[in-house]
Design an enzyme around this catalytic site. Structure first.
Site, PDB file in Angstrom:
ATOM      1  N   GLN A 136      33.667  34.282  42.537  1.00  0.00           N
ATOM      2  CA  GLN A 136      32.487  34.457  41.691  1.00  0.00           C
ATOM      3  C   GLN A 136      32.612  35.746  40.877  1.00  0.00           C
ATOM      4  O   GLN A 136      32.809  36.819  41.453  1.00  0.00           O
ATOM      5  CB  GLN A 136      31.240  34.526  42.584  1.00  0.00           C
ATOM      6  CG  GLN A 136      29.935  34.547  41.827  1.00  0.00           C
ATOM      7  CD  GLN A 136      28.756  34.774  42.788  1.00  0.00           C
ATOM      8  OE1 GLN A 136      28.679  35.800  43.458  1.00  0.00           O
ATOM      9  NE2 GLN A 136      27.873  33.815  42.858  1.00  0.00           N
TER      10      GLN A 136
ATOM     11  N   VAL B 100      30.257  36.500  38.162  1.00  0.00           N
ATOM     12  CA  VAL B 100      28.892  36.943  37.857  1.00  0.00           C
ATOM     13  C   VAL B 100      28.061  36.755  39.127  1.00  0.00           C
ATOM     14  O   VAL B 100      27.904  35.621  39.603  1.00  0.00           O
ATOM     15  CB  VAL B 100      28.289  36.134  36.687  1.00  0.00           C
ATOM     16  CG1 VAL B 100      26.874  36.605  36.379  1.00  0.00           C
ATOM     17  CG2 VAL B 100      29.176  36.227  35.447  1.00  0.00           C
TER      18      VAL B 100
ATOM     19  N   HIS C 286      25.441  30.124  40.263  1.00  0.00           N
ATOM     20  CA  HIS C 286      25.536  29.220  39.101  1.00  0.00           C
ATOM     21  C   HIS C 286      26.460  28.055  39.416  1.00  0.00           C
ATOM     22  O   HIS C 286      27.555  28.245  39.917  1.00  0.00           O
ATOM     23  CB  HIS C 286      26.021  29.955  37.846  1.00  0.00           C
ATOM     24  CG  HIS C 286      27.270  30.761  38.021  1.00  0.00           C
ATOM     25  ND1 HIS C 286      27.271  31.973  38.681  1.00  0.00           N
ATOM     26  CD2 HIS C 286      28.542  30.548  37.650  1.00  0.00           C
ATOM     27  CE1 HIS C 286      28.494  32.463  38.688  1.00  0.00           C
ATOM     28  NE2 HIS C 286      29.297  31.622  38.084  1.00  0.00           N
TER      29      HIS C 286
HETATM   30  P1  AMP Z   1      32.281  32.420  37.986  1.00  0.00           P
HETATM   31  O1  AMP Z   1      33.742  32.756  37.965  1.00  0.00           O
HETATM   32  O2  AMP Z   1      31.989  31.207  38.823  1.00  0.00           O
HETATM   33  O3  AMP Z   1      31.412  33.614  38.318  1.00  0.00           O
HETATM   34  O4  AMP Z   1      31.945  31.977  36.507  1.00  0.00           O
HETATM   35  C1  AMP Z   1      31.353  32.818  35.560  1.00  0.00           C
HETATM   36  C2  AMP Z   1      31.335  32.047  34.255  1.00  0.00           C
HETATM   37  O5  AMP Z   1      30.441  32.694  33.370  1.00  0.00           O
HETATM   38  C3  AMP Z   1      32.689  31.973  33.562  1.00  0.00           C
HETATM   39  O6  AMP Z   1      33.085  30.608  33.419  1.00  0.00           O
HETATM   40  C4  AMP Z   1      32.431  32.650  32.214  1.00  0.00           C
HETATM   41  O7  AMP Z   1      33.125  32.031  31.152  1.00  0.00           O
HETATM   42  C5  AMP Z   1      30.918  32.489  32.073  1.00  0.00           C
HETATM   43  N1  AMP Z   1      30.269  33.471  31.222  1.00  0.00           N
HETATM   44  C6  AMP Z   1      30.425  34.813  31.245  1.00  0.00           C
HETATM   45  N2  AMP Z   1      29.630  35.407  30.323  1.00  0.00           N
HETATM   46  C7  AMP Z   1      28.953  34.390  29.702  1.00  0.00           C
HETATM   47  C8  AMP Z   1      27.992  34.337  28.657  1.00  0.00           C
HETATM   48  N3  AMP Z   1      27.525  35.445  28.044  1.00  0.00           N
HETATM   49  N4  AMP Z   1      27.530  33.132  28.265  1.00  0.00           N
HETATM   50  C9  AMP Z   1      27.971  32.004  28.859  1.00  0.00           C
HETATM   51  N5  AMP Z   1      28.874  31.989  29.858  1.00  0.00           N
HETATM   52  C10 AMP Z   1      29.366  33.156  30.274  1.00  0.00           C
END
Ligand code: AMP
Length: 143
Positions: free
Chosen positions: A94, A96, A100
């Protein structure tokens, strides 16, 4: 607020996003770096890092959000099939720290690999180790 997550700032509109749908306690928007066309993120309003930190009702609403996103993506991308992925915490990849679901439409021409098949050193074709599985099952049923 300094400790708001990136996705909370997206939900509030402070950071722009490309919306897909919204509902009770959740928002869905296009991933800025799509792995396949239509790659969508479904996030709860509550900015917690782990699924276990959502109440049963919040988690239920979030799954309804996933289903609504699937309905919409299914129409636009003409499919009934999706990869639905959750990296539940930092050690699971993860980036962020805000729960999600990734919802990714799948089509006949996309190579057909499952997420599990992409896992490094996938133990496919081995005989199942029923003794270990049984031992672990007993422990898990007890806790
Ligand atoms: P994870 O690795 O599961 O935490 O996925 C985080 C996701 O957030 C990644 O696929 C990124 O491309 C996406 N992401 C990061 N910043 C943004 C943003 N501002 N708008 C849309 N998606 C984002």
């Amino acid at each position: 607020m300094a400790d708001e997550t990136l996705f909370e700032r997206i939900i509030s509109g402070e950071i722009p996003s490309h919306g897909v749908a919204k509902g009770e306690g959740w928002y869905a928007f296009l991933d800025i770096n799509p792995r396949r066309p239509g790659h969508t993120l479904v996030v709860p309003h509550k900015g917690v890092s782990h699924l276990a930190k959502l109440s049963a009702n919040e988690a239920g609403c979030l799954i309804q959000g996933v289903q609504e996103v699937q309905r919409k993506l299914g129409i636009v991308f003409k499919t009934t099939d999706f990869s639905v992925v959750l990296h539940d915490g930092r050690l699971a990849g993860q980036e962020v720290p805000h729960v999600h679901f990734h919802v990714i439409p799948r089509n006949a021409d996309d190579g057909g690999k499952s997420m599990m098949a992409m896992w490094p050193n996938s133990p496919t074709g081995l005989s199942p180790d029923h003794a270990s599985l049984s031992n672990l099952s007993s422990k898990l049923m007890e806790v």
